[in-house]
Design a protein around this motif. Sequence first.
Motif, short mmCIF file in Angstrom:
data_model
loop_
_atom_site.label_atom_id
_atom_site.label_comp_id
_atom_site.label_asym_id
_atom_site.label_seq_id
_atom_site.Cartn_x
_atom_site.Cartn_y
_atom_site.Cartn_z
N GLU A 1 4.00 -1.69 19.45
CA GLU A 1 5.00 -0.85 18.79
C GLU A 1 5.52 -1.48 17.51
OE1 GLU A 1 8.07 0.18 21.48
OE2 GLU A 1 6.78 1.37 22.79
N GLY A 2 5.75 -2.78 17.54
CA GLY A 2 6.26 -3.46 16.35
C GLY A 2 5.28 -3.37 15.18
N GLU A 3 4.01 -3.61 15.45
CA GLU A 3 3.00 -3.52 14.40
C GLU A 3 2.82 -2.09 13.92
OE1 GLU A 3 2.02 -6.09 13.13
OE2 GLU A 3 2.17 -7.68 14.61
N LEU A 4 2.91 -1.13 14.84
CA LEU A 4 2.79 0.27 14.45
C LEU A 4 3.95 0.68 13.54
CD1 LEU A 4 1.27 2.94 14.75
CD2 LEU A 4 2.66 3.43 16.78
N LEU A 5 5.14 0.17 13.84
CA LEU A 5 6.29 0.47 13.00
C LEU A 5 6.11 -0.10 11.59
CD1 LEU A 5 9.14 1.63 12.72
CD2 LEU A 5 10.03 -0.54 13.58
N VAL A 6 5.60 -1.32 11.51
CA VAL A 6 5.34 -1.93 10.21
C VAL A 6 4.30 -1.13 9.44
CG1 VAL A 6 4.40 -3.97 9.05
CG2 VAL A 6 6.01 -4.25 10.94
N LEU A 7 3.24 -0.72 10.14
CA LEU A 7 2.19 0.07 9.50
C LEU A 7 2.73 1.37 8.94
CD1 LEU A 7 -0.98 0.43 9.11
CD2 LEU A 7 -0.89 1.75 11.23
N ALA A 8 3.49 2.10 9.75
CA ALA A 8 4.03 3.39 9.31
C ALA A 8 5.04 3.21 8.18
CB ALA A 8 4.67 4.12 10.49
N ALA A 9 5.88 2.17 8.28
CA ALA A 9 6.90 1.95 7.25
C ALA A 9 6.27 1.56 5.91
CB ALA A 9 7.88 0.87 7.71
N ALA A 10 5.26 0.70 5.95
CA ALA A 10 4.60 0.28 4.71
C ALA A 10 3.86 1.44 4.06
CB ALA A 10 3.66 -0.89 4.99
N ASP A 11 3.16 2.23 4.87
CA ASP A 11 2.48 3.41 4.33
C ASP A 11 3.50 4.39 3.74
OD1 ASP A 11 -0.12 2.66 4.82
OD2 ASP A 11 -0.21 3.60 6.80
N ALA A 12 4.64 4.53 4.41
CA ALA A 12 5.68 5.43 3.91
C ALA A 12 6.23 4.94 2.57
CB ALA A 12 6.81 5.54 4.93
N LEU A 13 6.38 3.62 2.43
CA LEU A 13 6.87 3.07 1.16
C LEU A 13 5.90 3.37 0.03
CD1 LEU A 13 8.85 1.37 -0.48
CD2 LEU A 13 7.59 -0.67 0.25
N ILE A 14 4.61 3.17 0.27
CA ILE A 14 3.61 3.46 -0.76
C ILE A 14 3.62 4.94 -1.10
CG2 ILE A 14 1.12 3.60 -1.16
CD1 ILE A 14 0.85 0.96 0.35
N ALA A 15 3.65 5.79 -0.08
CA ALA A 15 3.65 7.23 -0.32
C ALA A 15 4.92 7.66 -1.06
CB ALA A 15 3.53 7.99 1.00
N GLY A 16 6.05 7.07 -0.71
CA GLY A 16 7.29 7.42 -1.37
C GLY A 16 7.29 7.04 -2.84
N LEU A 17 6.80 5.85 -3.15
CA LEU A 17 6.74 5.41 -4.55
C LEU A 17 5.78 6.28 -5.36
CD1 LEU A 17 6.71 1.53 -4.06
CD2 LEU A 17 8.56 2.90 -5.05
N LEU A 18 4.59 6.50 -4.83
CA LEU A 18 3.62 7.32 -5.54
C LEU A 18 4.07 8.78 -5.59
CD1 LEU A 18 0.25 5.84 -4.22
CD2 LEU A 18 1.42 5.36 -6.39
N GLY A 19 4.74 9.23 -4.53
CA GLY A 19 5.28 10.58 -4.54
C GLY A 19 6.34 10.76 -5.62
N TYR A 20 7.17 9.74 -5.80
CA TYR A 20 8.16 9.79 -6.88
C TYR A 20 7.46 9.92 -8.23
CZ TYR A 20 12.23 8.55 -9.72
OH TYR A 20 13.25 8.57 -10.65
N ARG A 21 6.35 9.18 -8.39
CA ARG A 21 5.63 9.23 -9.67
C ARG A 21 5.09 10.63 -9.95
NH1 ARG A 21 5.03 9.90 -13.89
NH2 ARG A 21 3.78 8.86 -15.49
N THR A 22 4.51 11.26 -8.95
CA THR A 22 3.96 12.60 -9.17
C THR A 22 5.07 13.64 -9.29
OG1 THR A 22 3.70 12.94 -6.77
CG2 THR A 22 1.82 12.03 -7.98
N ALA A 23 6.13 13.47 -8.52
CA ALA A 23 7.23 14.43 -8.59
C ALA A 23 7.92 14.40 -9.94
CB ALA A 23 8.24 14.16 -7.48
#
Length: 265
Positions: free
Chosen positions: A155-177
């Motif tokens: 669970e801990g590793e899964l949380l890190v995986l999802a959070a890091a992917d979310a950070l990348i998507a959020g940053l790139l999403g901000y760029r496109t938005a």
Amino acid sequence: MDDRAARRDLALVAVTVVGLSRLLEPPLIWLVAGALLGAMLFGTLQALAEEAPTQAWFGVPIESLILPSVSAVACLGAIRLVPFGLWLVPALGITWLIVGRTLALEARLNRGATLTDDDRTSLLVTVLLVAFLGFTGVAAMVPGGLVQTGGPLPEGELLVLAAADALIAGLLGYRTAALRVTTVRDALWAAVTYAAAIAIGAAAIRAMEIPRLVGPALLTLAFYLWDAFISTAPSRRRDRRWIGRIAILAGLGIIVAAWNLLLRG
């Protein structure tokens, strides 16, 4: 003085850090990734400011800093898939090309008065490439993030995986938005929706234990589909051709996921 010298120096710094990071293991690699992200944000601001018409930091839009910074961190993670040896040389060369490409693209967009359709297409393609590298890099930095032999992720590793992917998507999403909204608040809200969608997708894809690079590829497809959905006017979403294209892409993603699950079974 050549205005491009600052970009070349920054790309060289990124390549050096990426190369040295291959010697590190988690959790130290995450600290280096965070430090590289911060350094690239500041360095990109300085490099673009030197080429901006106003020759000042306030002349550089916030969104222009994101793509080069995320690309460097994405390469830092993805290079962990490259074995020690001569293969690291072309991998570092690709890092140089990607970081340099994103810096040159943002510098050109920052100098231009208006964005053309070609500019928007070029930016979107680059964002998708960086997104794929970023999702791949995150999976490579999380122990067990890339499915090799199967088995659930703690669970801990899964949380890190999802959070890091979310950070990348959020940053790139901000760029496109930022291409289609006029306020920082609207861009931030769009970035949150990208982050949430990809976090859910990352957790679901890892739970299905889809092997190797298929998972990051499906996340990149999810990013593109979400971008296409929220960037399209509500009136056009009712157009049959638009619905058909989105349905085809979504269907292809489902077929790929199902095929891999059948092969694994």
